[in-house]
Design an enzyme around this catalytic site. Structure first.
Site, PDB file in Angstrom:
ATOM      1  N   CYS A   1       0.044  -0.279   0.801  1.00 39.12           N
ATOM      2  CA  CYS A   1       0.921  -1.221   1.515  1.00 39.12           C
ATOM      3  C   CYS A   1       0.318  -2.622   1.487  1.00 39.12           C
ATOM      4  O   CYS A   1      -0.682  -2.887   2.143  1.00 39.12           O
ATOM      5  CB  CYS A   1       1.119  -0.693   2.940  1.00 39.12           C
ATOM      6  SG  CYS A   1       1.601  -1.914   4.163  1.00 39.12           S
TER       7      CYS A   1
ATOM      8  N   CYS B   1      -0.181  -4.488   4.727  1.00 35.49           N
ATOM      9  CA  CYS B   1      -1.273  -3.866   5.507  1.00 35.49           C
ATOM     10  C   CYS B   1      -2.618  -4.415   5.046  1.00 35.49           C
ATOM     11  O   CYS B   1      -3.467  -4.763   5.863  1.00 35.49           O
ATOM     12  CB  CYS B   1      -1.298  -2.344   5.319  1.00 35.49           C
ATOM     13  SG  CYS B   1       0.204  -1.523   5.848  1.00 35.49           S
TER      14      CYS B   1
END
Ligand SMILES: [Zn+2]
Length: 142
Positions: A67, A70
């Site tokens: 991600c 993230c």
């Protein structure tokens, strides 16, 4: 008033007095500084341990290695953890490895950051935020 916090380095439970907050504080077990706070990688057992034994609010990020947002937020989350030592404790859950936690807390989008106070979730956001934005948001809720 005494508060229990969990050492970020060795997970020992340490009692802290309010008046201690401006003096150097060291863990009685590993002797490392409690003010040099960092994020703790959590699984179900570790999250339960913090929920049960830490008197500070918990800020828990669900993330995954694939991600992008993230990964972009990781240094900001770390910085917020350091800046807010003795105010809140910051944990990270790898949503790829910890499916049970992801489904328990109904994580649909990541990054997802949740605040727990007295064992209950009181707020969450699901987006990339800067360290300053994270700290401001946490302070609004604790
Ligand atoms: Zn320690």
């Amino acid at each position: 008033m005494n508060k229990n916090i969990i050492c970020h380095h060795c997970l020992e439970k340490v009692g802290v007095k309010k008046s201690d907050s401006e003096t150097p504080l060291y863990c009685k077990r590993c002797k490392k500084s409690l003010l040099e706070a960092k994020t703790v990688t959590a699984n179900t057992r570790i999250l339960e341990y913090f929920l049960t034994h830490s008197d500070l609010p918990l800020v828990v990020e669900f993330w995954a290695p694939w991600c992008g947002p993230c990964l972009a937020m990781a240094p900001h989350f770390e910085k917020a953890a350091f800046a807010m030592a003795l105010e809140a404790q910051f944990l990270k859950v790898n949503n790829e490895n910890e499916h049970a936690l992801g489904s328990r807390f109904l994580i649909k989008n990541i990054p997802a950051v949740l605040i727990f106070k007295k064992k209950k979730e009181i707020a969450r956001f699901t987006s990339m935020r800067s360290s300053k934005q994270i700290q401001k948001w946490v302070k609004q809720h604790i």
